[in-house]
Design an enzyme around this catalytic site. Structure first.
Site, PDB file in Angstrom:
ATOM      1  N   ASP A 159       0.839  -1.194   0.000  1.00  0.00           N
ATOM      2  CA  ASP A 159       0.000   0.000   0.000  1.00  0.00           C
ATOM      3  C   ASP A 159       0.880   1.251   0.000  1.00  0.00           C
ATOM      4  O   ASP A 159       2.035   1.206   0.414  1.00  0.00           O
ATOM      5  CB  ASP A 159      -0.883   0.035   1.264  1.00  0.00           C
TER       6      ASP A 159
HETATM    7  N1  URA Z   1      -1.236  -5.924   3.873  1.00  0.00           N
HETATM    8  C1  URA Z   1      -1.717  -4.665   3.904  1.00  0.00           C
HETATM    9  O1  URA Z   1      -2.739  -4.400   4.506  1.00  0.00           O
HETATM   10  N2  URA Z   1      -1.024  -3.714   3.274  1.00  0.00           N
HETATM   11  C2  URA Z   1       0.121  -3.933   2.609  1.00  0.00           C
HETATM   12  O2  URA Z   1       0.712  -3.006   2.052  1.00  0.00           O
HETATM   13  C3  URA Z   1       0.600  -5.256   2.589  1.00  0.00           C
HETATM   14  C4  URA Z   1      -0.090  -6.232   3.230  1.00  0.00           C
END
Ligand code: URA
Length: 249
Positions: free
Chosen positions: A109
């Site tokens: 993310d």
């Molecule tokens: N899980 C999440 O919630 N975000 C990420 O970036 C990776 C795994």
């Protein structure tokens, strides 16, 4: 003979990050470039990028048909090949990597930091992220609230997630409580799949929303602690072998 890695000399020099097309043409015109020991003056000449010995100012330029990068992805950067408005992880690398079709293997993310692999080997990328391969990813998270043995057991049993993003059954996952001060906690989560916002949703489903998330490892490959957020380096052969082994199992 013209093969897959045969290309114009000026294109190769640009790909290798030695300058813009105009700059590298000037280097060639000035006689600063040799191919297989011979000075060349034609920047449009076709060279076999993989096998030719190309030097600039006497320095041998290294061409690799495949490149693998380990990055400590910083917060605020998109995991995407390109974006019109926002900075992507590819913008942190010299143009060589995009020119070689390097792509992030999986997605973090925008506000997540940590280990990201960027590779021109599409098959390897696919195997790392394929849920069928069960490659374990380890995340360190800071959360609001506290977690206990019942949460560890719920993670191990496999959580059922139902939230505004949808519904799914998460595979059994590991939860380790690293520390807690009564109002917030630090935890480590081990998952072998990568659904949308997976770790955040798993922790939120237990009443512990994530305030910071970092990926520490993919299979047996750990993020190099010498890499600060935003820094990257090419992976060693040993690291690549480790991942290939992991993804093949
Ligand atoms: N899980 C999440 O919630 N975000 C990420 O970036 C990776 C795994």
């Amino acid at each position: 003979m013209s093969g897959k890695n045969t290309m114009r000399l000026d294109k190769l020099l640009t790909m290798l990050g030695e300058g813009t097309r105009a700059q590298v043409k000037e280097f060639v015109r000035a006689g600063r470039v040799t191919v297989d020991g011979m000075p060349v003056r034609d920047s449009g000449m076709q060279v076999d990028a993989e096998n030719a010995r190309v030097c600039l100012n006497g320095r041998v330029l290294e061409y690799k048909a495949v490149r693998h990068v380990m990055m400590n992805k910083p917060q605020g950067t998109l995991t995407a090949a390109r974006d019109k408005k926002q900075r992507t992880v590819m913008d942190l690398l010299p143009p060589l990597y995009a020119a070689m079709d390097c792509m992030p293997a999986g997605r973090l993310d925008k506000d997540t930091e940590g280990l990201l692999i960027i590779t021109s080997d599409g098959q390897l990328a696919h195997r790392i992220i394929s849920p069928k391969k069960d490659v374990t990813k380890v995340y360190f998270a800071r959360v609001d609230g506290t977690l206990d043995e019942s949460d560890i057991a719920a993670f191990a049993a496999g959580l059922h997630i139902k939230d505004s993003d949808g519904e799914f059954d998460a595979k059994p996952a590991g939860l380790e409580i690293v520390s807690t001060d009564g109002s917030s906690s630090e935890v480590r989560v081990r998952v072998s799949e990568g659904k949308y916002h997976q770790v955040k949703r798993m922790l939120a489903s237990r009443g512990a929303p994530v305030v910071y998330l970092k990926r520490e490892s993919i299979g047996a490959l750990n993020l190099d602690p010498a890499l600060a957020p935003g820094q990257w380096r090419e992976m060693t052969q040993e690291e690549v072998a480790l991942l290939q082994q992991e993804a093949a199992e």
